[in-house]
Write a protein that holds these residues in place. Structure first.
Motif, PDB file in Angstrom:
ATOM      1  N   ASP A 122     -10.551 -12.911  -8.358  1.00  0.00           N
ATOM      2  CA  ASP A 122     -10.944 -11.763  -7.537  1.00  0.00           C
ATOM      3  C   ASP A 122      -9.852 -10.700  -7.584  1.00  0.00           C
ATOM      4  OD1 ASP A 122     -13.335 -12.875  -6.805  1.00  0.00           O
ATOM      5  OD2 ASP A 122     -12.743 -13.360  -4.748  1.00  0.00           O
ATOM      6  N   ARG A 123     -10.286  -9.447  -7.526  1.00  0.00           N
ATOM      7  CA  ARG A 123      -9.369  -8.324  -7.619  1.00  0.00           C
ATOM      8  C   ARG A 123      -9.476  -7.475  -6.354  1.00  0.00           C
ATOM      9  NH1 ARG A 123      -7.980  -7.406 -13.079  1.00  0.00           N
ATOM     10  NH2 ARG A 123      -7.784  -5.146 -12.770  1.00  0.00           N
ATOM     11  N   PHE A 124      -8.327  -7.085  -5.843  1.00  0.00           N
ATOM     12  CA  PHE A 124      -8.263  -6.280  -4.624  1.00  0.00           C
ATOM     13  C   PHE A 124      -7.488  -5.010  -4.943  1.00  0.00           C
ATOM     14  CE2 PHE A 124      -8.623 -10.709  -3.484  1.00  0.00           C
ATOM     15  CZ  PHE A 124      -9.643 -10.708  -2.546  1.00  0.00           C
ATOM     16  N   GLU A 125      -8.140  -3.871  -4.708  1.00  0.00           N
ATOM     17  CA  GLU A 125      -7.561  -2.578  -5.053  1.00  0.00           C
ATOM     18  C   GLU A 125      -7.019  -1.902  -3.796  1.00  0.00           C
ATOM     19  OE1 GLU A 125      -7.606  -1.658  -8.217  1.00  0.00           O
ATOM     20  OE2 GLU A 125      -9.047  -3.139  -9.008  1.00  0.00           O
ATOM     21  N   VAL A 126      -5.789  -1.400  -3.892  1.00  0.00           N
ATOM     22  CA  VAL A 126      -5.216  -0.644  -2.785  1.00  0.00           C
ATOM     23  C   VAL A 126      -4.159   0.301  -3.345  1.00  0.00           C
ATOM     24  CG1 VAL A 126      -3.445  -2.387  -2.254  1.00  0.00           C
ATOM     25  CG2 VAL A 126      -4.215  -0.791  -0.464  1.00  0.00           C
ATOM     26  N   ALA A 127      -4.237   1.556  -2.950  1.00  0.00           N
ATOM     27  CA  ALA A 127      -3.203   2.541  -3.270  1.00  0.00           C
ATOM     28  C   ALA A 127      -2.860   2.555  -4.760  1.00  0.00           C
ATOM     29  CB  ALA A 127      -1.948   2.276  -2.439  1.00  0.00           C
ATOM     30  N   GLY A 128      -3.877   2.428  -5.614  1.00  0.00           N
ATOM     31  CA  GLY A 128      -3.668   2.470  -7.042  1.00  0.00           C
ATOM     32  C   GLY A 128      -3.140   1.183  -7.651  1.00  0.00           C
ATOM     33  N   THR A 129      -3.007   0.151  -6.838  1.00  0.00           N
ATOM     34  CA  THR A 129      -2.505  -1.145  -7.293  1.00  0.00           C
ATOM     35  C   THR A 129      -3.618  -2.182  -7.223  1.00  0.00           C
ATOM     36  OG1 THR A 129      -0.200  -0.756  -6.682  1.00  0.00           O
ATOM     37  CG2 THR A 129      -0.932  -3.040  -6.667  1.00  0.00           C
ATOM     38  N   THR A 130      -3.612  -3.125  -8.152  1.00  0.00           N
ATOM     39  CA  THR A 130      -4.571  -4.220  -8.155  1.00  0.00           C
ATOM     40  C   THR A 130      -3.847  -5.536  -7.921  1.00  0.00           C
ATOM     41  OG1 THR A 130      -5.991  -3.064  -9.732  1.00  0.00           O
ATOM     42  CG2 THR A 130      -6.337  -5.426  -9.486  1.00  0.00           C
ATOM     43  N   LEU A 131      -4.339  -6.298  -6.942  1.00  0.00           N
ATOM     44  CA  LEU A 131      -3.853  -7.655  -6.716  1.00  0.00           C
ATOM     45  C   LEU A 131      -4.923  -8.614  -7.221  1.00  0.00           C
ATOM     46  CD1 LEU A 131      -2.791  -5.835  -4.099  1.00  0.00           C
ATOM     47  CD2 LEU A 131      -1.759  -8.019  -3.508  1.00  0.00           C
ATOM     48  N   VAL A 132      -4.536  -9.545  -8.074  1.00  0.00           N
ATOM     49  CA  VAL A 132      -5.459 -10.512  -8.651  1.00  0.00           C
ATOM     50  C   VAL A 132      -5.214 -11.870  -8.014  1.00  0.00           C
ATOM     51  CG1 VAL A 132      -6.246 -11.634 -10.772  1.00  0.00           C
ATOM     52  CG2 VAL A 132      -5.488  -9.251 -10.820  1.00  0.00           C
ATOM     53  N   ALA A 133      -6.290 -12.496  -7.528  1.00  0.00           N
ATOM     54  CA  ALA A 133      -6.195 -13.809  -6.904  1.00  0.00           C
ATOM     55  C   ALA A 133      -6.043 -14.887  -7.966  1.00  0.00           C
ATOM     56  CB  ALA A 133      -7.428 -14.076  -6.054  1.00  0.00           C
ATOM     57  N   LEU A 134      -5.021 -15.725  -7.808  1.00  0.00           N
ATOM     58  CA  LEU A 134      -4.779 -16.867  -8.673  1.00  0.00           C
ATOM     59  C   LEU A 134      -4.887 -18.123  -7.827  1.00  0.00           C
ATOM     60  CD1 LEU A 134      -1.550 -15.604 -10.522  1.00  0.00           C
ATOM     61  CD2 LEU A 134      -3.934 -15.288 -11.233  1.00  0.00           C
ATOM     62  N   GLY A 170       0.812  -1.207   0.000  1.00  0.00           N
ATOM     63  CA  GLY A 170       0.000   0.000   0.000  1.00  0.00           C
ATOM     64  C   GLY A 170       0.842   1.252   0.000  1.00  0.00           C
ATOM     65  N   ASP A 171       0.272   2.315   0.577  1.00  0.00           N
ATOM     66  CA  ASP A 171       0.975   3.594   0.647  1.00  0.00           C
ATOM     67  C   ASP A 171       0.871   4.131   2.062  1.00  0.00           C
ATOM     68  OD1 ASP A 171      -1.639   4.545   0.811  1.00  0.00           O
ATOM     69  OD2 ASP A 171      -1.650   5.387  -1.213  1.00  0.00           O
ATOM     70  N   ASP A 172       1.006   5.434   2.226  1.00  0.00           N
ATOM     71  CA  ASP A 172       0.982   6.009   3.569  1.00  0.00           C
ATOM     72  C   ASP A 172      -0.426   6.087   4.160  1.00  0.00           C
ATOM     73  OD1 ASP A 172       3.705   6.326   3.550  1.00  0.00           O
ATOM     74  OD2 ASP A 172       3.641   8.436   2.924  1.00  0.00           O
ATOM     75  N   ALA A 173      -1.446   5.810   3.342  1.00  0.00           N
ATOM     76  CA  ALA A 173      -2.822   5.927   3.812  1.00  0.00           C
ATOM     77  C   ALA A 173      -3.524   4.588   3.983  1.00  0.00           C
ATOM     78  CB  ALA A 173      -3.634   6.804   2.854  1.00  0.00           C
ATOM     79  N   GLU A 174      -3.274   3.634   3.057  1.00  0.00           N
ATOM     80  CA  GLU A 174      -4.029   2.385   3.076  1.00  0.00           C
ATOM     81  C   GLU A 174      -3.159   1.223   2.608  1.00  0.00           C
ATOM     82  OE1 GLU A 174      -7.317   2.972   0.432  1.00  0.00           O
ATOM     83  OE2 GLU A 174      -6.087   2.672  -1.371  1.00  0.00           O
ATOM     84  N   VAL A 175      -3.495   0.029   3.116  1.00  0.00           N
ATOM     85  CA  VAL A 175      -2.726  -1.173   2.795  1.00  0.00           C
ATOM     86  C   VAL A 175      -3.648  -2.381   2.731  1.00  0.00           C
ATOM     87  CG1 VAL A 175      -0.623  -0.317   3.921  1.00  0.00           C
ATOM     88  CG2 VAL A 175      -2.242  -1.696   5.234  1.00  0.00           C
ATOM     89  N   VAL A 176      -3.142  -3.452   2.114  1.00  0.00           N
ATOM     90  CA  VAL A 176      -3.646  -4.793   2.371  1.00  0.00           C
ATOM     91  C   VAL A 176      -2.509  -5.551   3.042  1.00  0.00           C
ATOM     92  CG1 VAL A 176      -5.271  -4.790   0.452  1.00  0.00           C
ATOM     93  CG2 VAL A 176      -2.983  -5.729   0.120  1.00  0.00           C
ATOM     94  N   VAL A 177      -2.867  -6.503   3.876  1.00  0.00           N
ATOM     95  CA  VAL A 177      -1.879  -7.315   4.574  1.00  0.00           C
ATOM     96  C   VAL A 177      -2.071  -8.762   4.152  1.00  0.00           C
ATOM     97  CG1 VAL A 177      -0.997  -8.074   6.807  1.00  0.00           C
ATOM     98  CG2 VAL A 177      -1.807  -5.720   6.521  1.00  0.00           C
ATOM     99  N   ILE A 178      -0.995  -9.381   3.712  1.00  0.00           N
ATOM    100  CA  ILE A 178      -1.019 -10.768   3.268  1.00  0.00           C
ATOM    101  C   ILE A 178      -0.358 -11.636   4.325  1.00  0.00           C
ATOM    102  CG2 ILE A 178      -0.273 -12.385   1.475  1.00  0.00           C
ATOM    103  CD1 ILE A 178      -0.213  -9.984  -0.467  1.00  0.00           C
ATOM    104  N   ASP A 179      -1.123 -12.594   4.858  1.00  0.00           N
ATOM    105  CA  ASP A 179      -0.642 -13.583   5.830  1.00  0.00           C
ATOM    106  C   ASP A 179      -0.036 -12.955   7.091  1.00  0.00           C
ATOM    107  OD1 ASP A 179      -1.473 -15.610   4.164  1.00  0.00           O
ATOM    108  OD2 ASP A 179       0.520 -16.061   3.368  1.00  0.00           O
ATOM    109  N   PRO A 180      -0.853 -12.305   7.924  1.00  0.00           N
ATOM    110  CA  PRO A 180      -0.338 -11.728   9.167  1.00  0.00           C
ATOM    111  C   PRO A 180      -0.080 -12.811  10.224  1.00  0.00           C
ATOM    112  CG  PRO A 180      -2.701 -11.387   9.046  1.00  0.00           C
ATOM    113  CD  PRO A 180      -2.301 -12.019   7.745  1.00  0.00           C
ATOM    114  N   ALA A 181       1.095 -13.391  10.185  1.00  0.00           N
ATOM    115  CA  ALA A 181       1.410 -14.588  10.968  1.00  0.00           C
ATOM    116  C   ALA A 181       2.005 -14.258  12.334  1.00  0.00           C
ATOM    117  CB  ALA A 181       2.396 -15.447  10.184  1.00  0.00           C
ATOM    118  N   HIS A 182       1.631 -15.051  13.323  1.00  0.00           N
ATOM    119  CA  HIS A 182       2.273 -15.194  14.628  1.00  0.00           C
ATOM    120  C   HIS A 182       2.093 -14.039  15.611  1.00  0.00           C
ATOM    121  CE1 HIS A 182       4.103 -18.799  13.088  1.00  0.00           C
ATOM    122  NE2 HIS A 182       4.877 -18.149  12.232  1.00  0.00           N
ATOM    123  N   ASP A 183       2.310 -12.795  15.186  1.00  0.00           N
ATOM    124  CA  ASP A 183       2.433 -11.679  16.127  1.00  0.00           C
ATOM    125  C   ASP A 183       1.535 -10.523  15.695  1.00  0.00           C
ATOM    126  OD1 ASP A 183       3.220  -9.589  17.805  1.00  0.00           O
ATOM    127  OD2 ASP A 183       5.328 -10.222  17.819  1.00  0.00           O
TER     128      ASP A 183
END
Length: 208
Positions: A111-123, A31-44
């Motif tokens: 599926d498509r996930f939009e964040v900070a002008g970037t698109t993540l596509v689920a495969l 993401g950027d300074d305003a918004e993010v996606v988090v992938i696999d927030p493990a353990h802590d």
């Protein structure tokens, strides 16, 4: 501002089929300074929330349901107030950790996930687990593969719900077809590239 990728390595254990192992996991924050996606927030959960640093978490994306990848998710969701996404083919793994709760949303291939002008596509890249899912960000030139593809080869397939021919097919058909310069951000260990891993495909296929 262009989206950036932050990496946090967290440590804990992975348990399945009666065994427990110490593991270090990659947590990816996109993401950027305003918004993010988090992938696999493990353990802590607290350390990951601190790394998010007050930014809006648009989604928590899970590459699969093994307990090292999801055990901290409920606590992290409580801290940041974000929806958790998991491919429903891994719900039995989720239920083993959280029998009284559920992910907030299903993930489906494409599926498509939009964040900070970037698109993540689920495969959908099954094999390590039935619901294993990678996330491709074309404009960033990266794919987040969880435990499907590592630096040096396919993820483990020796435990319940995993299958070696399936993971090889997923890598061949869904990942190695990406541009060769694509950087592979893995669930554990160092980055690699599609170009670096592609030459080993015949060796992997010979073991099917």
């Amino acid at each position: 501002m262009v989206a950036r990728i932050d990496n946090l390595v967290t440590s804990g254990t992975f348990s399945l089929d009666g065994g427990t192992w110490d593991v270090d996991n990659n947590v990816w924050i996109v993401g950027d300074d305003a918004e993010v996606v988090v992938i696999d927030p493990a353990h802590d959960a607290k350390a990951i929330a601190n790394a998010v640093a007050g930014r809006t978490v648009r989604a928590v994306l899970l590459t699969h349901g093994h307990d090292d990848h999801i055990r901290a998710v409920a606590g992290f969701r409580d801290l940041v107030g974000a929806p958790v996404y998991l491919n429903p083919a891994d719900n039995m793994l989720w239920d083993a950790v959280f029998p009284d709760g559920a992910p907030d949303q299903d993930i489906a291939d494409g599926d498509r996930f939009e964040v900070a002008g970037t698109t993540l596509v689920a495969l959908h890249t099954p094999g390590h687990s039935p619901g294993s899912t990678s996330f491709y960000a074309e404009d960033l030139g990266v794919v987040f593969t969880g435990d499907t593809l590592f630096n040096g080869g396919p993820g483990a397939t020796g435990r319940s719900y995993s299958d070696y021919p399936t993971i090889v097919a997923s890598i061949r058909d869904r990942l190695l077809t990406l541009p060769e310069e694509t950087v592979v951000k893995t669930g554990h260990g160092e980055d690699t590239t599609i170009a670096a891993e592609k030459p080993a495909l015949p060796e992997w296929e010979a073991k099917v």
